[in-house]
Design a protein around this motif. Sequence first.
Motif, PDB file in Angstrom:
ATOM      1  N   GLN A   1      42.688  43.132  49.784  1.00 40.66           N
ATOM      2  CA  GLN A   1      42.642  42.973  48.326  1.00 40.66           C
ATOM      3  C   GLN A   1      43.920  42.323  47.787  1.00 40.66           C
ATOM      4  O   GLN A   1      44.245  42.442  46.607  1.00 40.66           O
ATOM      5  N   ALA A   2      44.628  41.580  48.615  1.00 41.38           N
ATOM      6  CA  ALA A   2      45.906  40.977  48.225  1.00 41.38           C
ATOM      7  C   ALA A   2      45.758  40.015  47.044  1.00 41.38           C
ATOM      8  O   ALA A   2      44.888  39.152  47.036  1.00 41.38           O
ATOM      9  N   ASP A   3      46.616  40.206  46.060  1.00 40.81           N
ATOM     10  CA  ASP A   3      46.752  39.318  44.900  1.00 40.81           C
ATOM     11  C   ASP A   3      48.243  39.313  44.572  1.00 40.81           C
ATOM     12  O   ASP A   3      48.720  40.097  43.776  1.00 40.81           O
ATOM     13  N   THR A   4      48.969  38.425  45.224  1.00 38.59           N
ATOM     14  CA  THR A   4      50.432  38.421  45.102  1.00 38.59           C
ATOM     15  C   THR A   4      50.945  37.426  44.066  1.00 38.59           C
ATOM     16  O   THR A   4      52.155  37.296  43.901  1.00 38.59           O
TER      17      THR A   4
ATOM     18  N   ARG B   1      42.175  30.175  48.651  1.00 38.47           N
ATOM     19  CA  ARG B   1      42.217  29.676  47.275  1.00 38.47           C
ATOM     20  C   ARG B   1      40.849  29.830  46.637  1.00 38.47           C
ATOM     21  O   ARG B   1      39.819  29.691  47.315  1.00 38.47           O
ATOM     22  N   PRO B   2      40.784  30.081  45.332  1.00 39.33           N
ATOM     23  CA  PRO B   2      39.491  30.204  44.654  1.00 39.33           C
ATOM     24  C   PRO B   2      38.585  28.989  44.833  1.00 39.33           C
ATOM     25  O   PRO B   2      37.371  29.142  44.995  1.00 39.33           O
ATOM     26  N   SER B   3      39.140  27.790  44.850  1.00 41.68           N
ATOM     27  CA  SER B   3      38.295  26.599  45.028  1.00 41.68           C
ATOM     28  C   SER B   3      37.669  26.568  46.424  1.00 41.68           C
ATOM     29  O   SER B   3      36.490  26.211  46.570  1.00 41.68           O
ATOM     30  N   THR B   4      38.411  26.974  47.436  1.00 37.20           N
ATOM     31  CA  THR B   4      37.869  27.033  48.796  1.00 37.20           C
ATOM     32  C   THR B   4      36.817  28.126  48.888  1.00 37.20           C
ATOM     33  O   THR B   4      35.773  27.953  49.520  1.00 37.20           O
ATOM     34  N   TRP B   5      37.080  29.254  48.240  1.00 43.61           N
ATOM     35  CA  TRP B   5      36.127  30.368  48.181  1.00 43.61           C
ATOM     36  C   TRP B   5      34.798  29.886  47.607  1.00 43.61           C
ATOM     37  O   TRP B   5      33.730  30.145  48.158  1.00 43.61           O
ATOM     38  N   ALA B   6      34.853  29.154  46.501  1.00 41.73           N
ATOM     39  CA  ALA B   6      33.637  28.652  45.853  1.00 41.73           C
ATOM     40  C   ALA B   6      32.928  27.635  46.745  1.00 41.73           C
ATOM     41  O   ALA B   6      31.695  27.692  46.907  1.00 41.73           O
ATOM     42  N   GLU B   7      33.675  26.710  47.338  1.00 44.54           N
ATOM     43  CA  GLU B   7      33.086  25.684  48.204  1.00 44.54           C
ATOM     44  C   GLU B   7      32.399  26.280  49.420  1.00 44.54           C
ATOM     45  O   GLU B   7      31.432  25.718  49.923  1.00 44.54           O
ATOM     46  N   ALA B   8      32.892  27.410  49.897  1.00 50.47           N
ATOM     47  CA  ALA B   8      32.331  28.063  51.084  1.00 50.47           C
ATOM     48  C   ALA B   8      31.299  29.124  50.703  1.00 50.47           C
ATOM     49  O   ALA B   8      30.962  29.980  51.513  1.00 50.47           O
TER      50      ALA B   8
ATOM     51  N   PRO C   1      38.251  36.076  46.382  1.00 51.57           N
ATOM     52  CA  PRO C   1      38.260  36.814  47.648  1.00 51.57           C
ATOM     53  C   PRO C   1      38.758  38.253  47.540  1.00 51.57           C
ATOM     54  O   PRO C   1      38.201  39.150  48.187  1.00 51.57           O
ATOM     55  N   ASP C   2      39.794  38.495  46.740  1.00 47.25           N
ATOM     56  CA  ASP C   2      40.348  39.846  46.654  1.00 47.25           C
ATOM     57  C   ASP C   2      39.413  40.821  45.950  1.00 47.25           C
ATOM     58  O   ASP C   2      39.630  42.029  46.001  1.00 47.25           O
ATOM     59  N   HIS C   3      38.371  40.318  45.328  1.00 47.39           N
ATOM     60  CA  HIS C   3      37.369  41.186  44.692  1.00 47.39           C
ATOM     61  C   HIS C   3      36.182  41.452  45.611  1.00 47.39           C
ATOM     62  O   HIS C   3      35.253  42.156  45.216  1.00 47.39           O
ATOM     63  N   ALA C   4      36.215  40.885  46.796  1.00 44.96           N
ATOM     64  CA  ALA C   4      35.158  41.081  47.787  1.00 44.96           C
ATOM     65  C   ALA C   4      35.672  41.990  48.896  1.00 44.96           C
ATOM     66  O   ALA C   4      36.882  42.139  49.086  1.00 44.96           O
ATOM     67  N   GLY C   5      34.771  42.572  49.627  1.00 39.72           N
ATOM     68  CA  GLY C   5      35.140  43.421  50.756  1.00 39.72           C
ATOM     69  C   GLY C   5      35.520  42.606  51.977  1.00 39.72           C
ATOM     70  O   GLY C   5      35.349  41.379  52.027  1.00 39.72           O
ATOM     71  N   ARG C   6      36.030  43.285  52.974  1.00 40.62           N
ATOM     72  CA  ARG C   6      36.442  42.635  54.210  1.00 40.62           C
ATOM     73  C   ARG C   6      35.306  41.839  54.837  1.00 40.62           C
ATOM     74  O   ARG C   6      35.488  40.687  55.229  1.00 40.62           O
ATOM     75  N   ARG C   7      34.140  42.438  54.980  1.00 46.32           N
ATOM     76  CA  ARG C   7      33.003  41.774  55.633  1.00 46.32           C
ATOM     77  C   ARG C   7      32.619  40.499  54.879  1.00 46.32           C
ATOM     78  O   ARG C   7      32.342  39.473  55.483  1.00 46.32           O
ATOM     79  N   GLU C   8      32.619  40.548  53.546  1.00 47.04           N
ATOM     80  CA  GLU C   8      32.287  39.361  52.762  1.00 47.04           C
ATOM     81  C   GLU C   8      33.339  38.277  52.957  1.00 47.04           C
ATOM     82  O   GLU C   8      33.025  37.092  53.058  1.00 47.04           O
TER      83      GLU C   8
END
Length: 158
Positions: free
Chosen positions: A41-44, A55-62, A71-78
């Motif tokens: 849940q890292a948000d530094t 990065r949020p843009s990579t998260w959205a693209e994938a 990503p930090d709002h999702a669980g490990r498996r996600e």
Amino acid sequence: MLVLVLVLAVAAGGGRAGATVRVADPVWDGLADCESGGDWQADTGNGYYGGLQIRPSTWAEADGLRFADRPDHAGRREQTTVGEEIVRRQGWGAWPSCARDLGLIGVGTDPGRDVDGGTGTGTGAGVGTGTETGIGAGAGPGRAGAGGWWGDPGRAVR
């Protein structure tokens, strides 16, 4: 430690495009330990989030938005599911520093390509046939062994 990253080819030819990627949990845990100290849940405040520092843009693209807005709002498996899609698209070079530290990419290799060119074909450690990349085992034409991608010079996924 022997860790295998198994890529099961779905498309003919076994290349990255169209392939389903499955990465062993110890690989993700090692990468998260390196990227975020294992904090899923890292948000530094650095613009990268979650255990894999995506990065949020990579998260959205994938296709991560199917799980959470970041990503930090999702669980490990996600996060690892999205990570597998990032690996499929980019290779381990998406995390260059940590992937190098973990032996997923070799020193002095192009961070966008597997050390073995992504062509190892054999079996390893009792795993079925398919394209293998990872640390250690695998036999057959091509080299199994270190290969992959992840991160940027600041140790985060672009």
